[in-house]
Design an enzyme around this catalytic site. Structure first.
Site, PDB file in Angstrom:
ATOM      1  N   CYS A 192       0.824  -1.189   0.008  1.00  8.68           N
ATOM      2  CA  CYS A 192      -0.175  -0.143   0.071  1.00  8.68           C
ATOM      3  C   CYS A 192       0.831   1.347  -0.026  1.00  8.68           C
ATOM      4  O   CYS A 192       1.289   1.535   1.014  1.00  8.68           O
ATOM      5  CB  CYS A 192      -1.026  -0.061   1.245  1.00  8.68           C
ATOM      6  SG  CYS A 192      -1.955   1.433   1.093  1.00  8.68           S
ATOM      7  N   CYS A 199      -0.358   4.323   2.127  1.00 13.03           N
ATOM      8  CA  CYS A 199      -0.286   4.118   3.598  1.00 13.03           C
ATOM      9  C   CYS A 199       1.184   4.493   3.894  1.00 13.03           C
ATOM     10  O   CYS A 199       1.626   5.044   4.808  1.00 13.03           O
ATOM     11  CB  CYS A 199      -0.672   2.430   4.072  1.00 13.03           C
ATOM     12  SG  CYS A 199      -2.085   2.132   3.225  1.00 13.03           S
ATOM     13  N   ASP A 200       2.079   3.821   3.081  1.00  9.75           N
ATOM     14  CA  ASP A 200       3.260   3.399   3.863  1.00  9.75           C
ATOM     15  C   ASP A 200       4.602   4.232   3.137  1.00  9.75           C
ATOM     16  O   ASP A 200       5.694   4.349   3.650  1.00  9.75           O
ATOM     17  CB  ASP A 200       3.917   1.954   3.825  1.00  9.75           C
ATOM     18  CG  ASP A 200       2.755   1.161   4.642  1.00  9.75           C
ATOM     19  OD1 ASP A 200       2.195   1.782   5.544  1.00  9.75           O
ATOM     20  OD2 ASP A 200       2.680   0.094   4.459  1.00  9.75           O
TER      21      ASP A 200
END
Lengths: 107, 319
Positions: B134, B137-138
């Protein structure tokens, strides 16, 4: 949700590190889809274990230093604290049963 | 006592929620069991630019919230619990969740697909510590660092473009010499000043003990090895259908997709829609479209069952 406390740099020491009870912290961010996916699971755990477990969520966007201190490099990052120490952790969205297993909460 | 429903929908992405909207409007009071992955793959998609009706694009999670609101407005019962077991061998069908047993005359399956991993040891070990699926997200945790994206489809292109906003450099590692992604995405990637492409390369190992330090690849043409320095590796190599619950109960193809004729599965009264049965298109709009089809098919099938019932009852009474 009332069952999940907002954790900040100001209350981290008192609520997380100095708590008598185990504390589960959900490191999350607004822009993280899997964090939204796992939020209801965390809320459910909080509700079911309200007498034995303190549950909080910490916004890594606003409290990057705390996230960095615990080596968070992927979210959602779920850390179980006991007496101020991280004893179990889990990264990523997953079903409730699997999360409980990874955190050692399964009965 | 198990709860009885006309229709149970398993899965809460675009397909399942569209099926929920249609069956709710048909007064079937559907129970939609969304599972922990409620919202489906769009929950991890930022800009959805090809969903009709949104000329400026829309955020994936926002779009899914609108689907949910629309389903709830017509009385769909949405639950964010996981299905642990199903019994499709007799009617009414059985569906078990953490909150108990449910029975339904018809079941619509829309459990979607999950991102695939490479399946190597170093990848598993470093997941959450620089290995991720992701980017939105990261990527945040690796700002101004070098990153690798593995894959050659639209999701790999999207990940690379998202990461290029934060990374000092992004290298896309792809096992072939061309991308299968859509032309517009490929063009954006190839023209991006921060994105490089390593063609004909497969990942052999993620290098690093407690954090990602690099990605070791093997050139499929020359056989040579190379370590691409990187602090993070994002895997976007496609998806695998979520059909573990149905193995042995429904006909699945070799890759695990539910075999369908229209939306009908091998079991009468069980319908499937969205990515769990789509080996070709896999788009939000096609998932939504097939969710609508499944709802209409289920509604008609239930109606036909209903019409057949009085005759059966009369026979029983006469016997």
């Amino acid at each position: 949700m009332a069952d999940v406390m907002e954790i900040t740099a100001d209350n981290f020491q008192a609520v997380v590190l100095e708590n008598e009870k185990p504390v589960l912290i959900d490191f999350w961010a607004e822009w993280c889809g899997p964090c939204r996916m796992i939020a209801p699971v965390v809320e459910q755990i909080a509700k079911e274990r309200s007498d034995s477990l303190v549950v909080g969520k910490l916004d890594v966007d606003q409290h990057g230093a705390l996230a960095a201190r615990y080596g968070v490099q992927g979210i959602p990052f779920l850390a179980l604290f006991e007496h101020g120490q991280v004893v179990r952790q889990a990264v990523g969205a997953m079903p409730k049963a699997q999360l409980e297993r990874q955190l050692g909460l399964s009965d | 006592m198990p709860e009885h429903h006309d229709v149970i929908i398993i899965g809460g992405g675009p397909a399942g929620l569209t099926a929920a909207i249609y069956t709710a409007r048909a007064s079937l009071a559907p129970l939609a069991i969304e599972g922990y992955a409620a919202g489906g793959q769009l929950m991890t998609t930022t800009d959805v630019e090809n969903y009709p009706g949104f000329p400026q694009g829309v955020q994936g999670p926002e779009l899914m919230q609108m689907f949910r609101d629309q389903a709830e407005r017509f009385g769909a019962d949405l639950r964010t619990v996981d299905v642990t077991r199903v019994d499709l061998s007799s009617r009414p069908f059985g569906v078990w969740t953490d909150d108990g047993e449910h029975r339904a005359d018809a079941v619509i399956i829309s459990t979607g697909a999950t991102a695939k991993w490479l399946g190597i040891e170093s990848e598993t070990r470093l997941r959450g510590y620089g290995v991720s699926s992701c980017a939105t997200c990261d990527g945040f945790f690796f700002r101004e660092k070098e990153m690798v994206v593995v894959g050659g489809g639209d999701s790999a292109m999207e990940e690379a473009l998202v990461l290029a906003r934060m990374a000092s450099k992004v290298t896309v590692v792809h096992r072939r010499d061309s991308f299968r992604a859509s032309q517009i995405m490929v063009q954006r990637v190839l023209e991006h000043p921060k994105i490089a492409v390593r063609w004909n390369a497969v990942v052999e190992e993620v290098v690093g003990d407690v954090a990602v330090e690099g990605v070791k690849v093997r050139d499929t043409v020359t056989g040579e090895h190379e370590i691409i320095p990187a602090s993070a590796m994002f895997v976007a190599i496609g998806h695998t259908p979520n059909t573990g619950l149905f193995a042995g109960q429904l006909a699945l193809d070799e890759a695990g997709y539910i075999v369908t004729d229209g939306t009908r599965t091998s079991v009468e009264g069980v319908f499937a829609c969205g990515d769990v049965q789509d080996t070709v298109y896999k788009q939000a709009i096609t998932a939504a479209g097939s969710g609508c089809e499944a709802a209409i098919d289920a509604e008609r099938w239930l109606e036909a069952q209903e019409n057949a019932r009085p005759a059966e009852a009369a026979e029983t009474a006469g016997a």
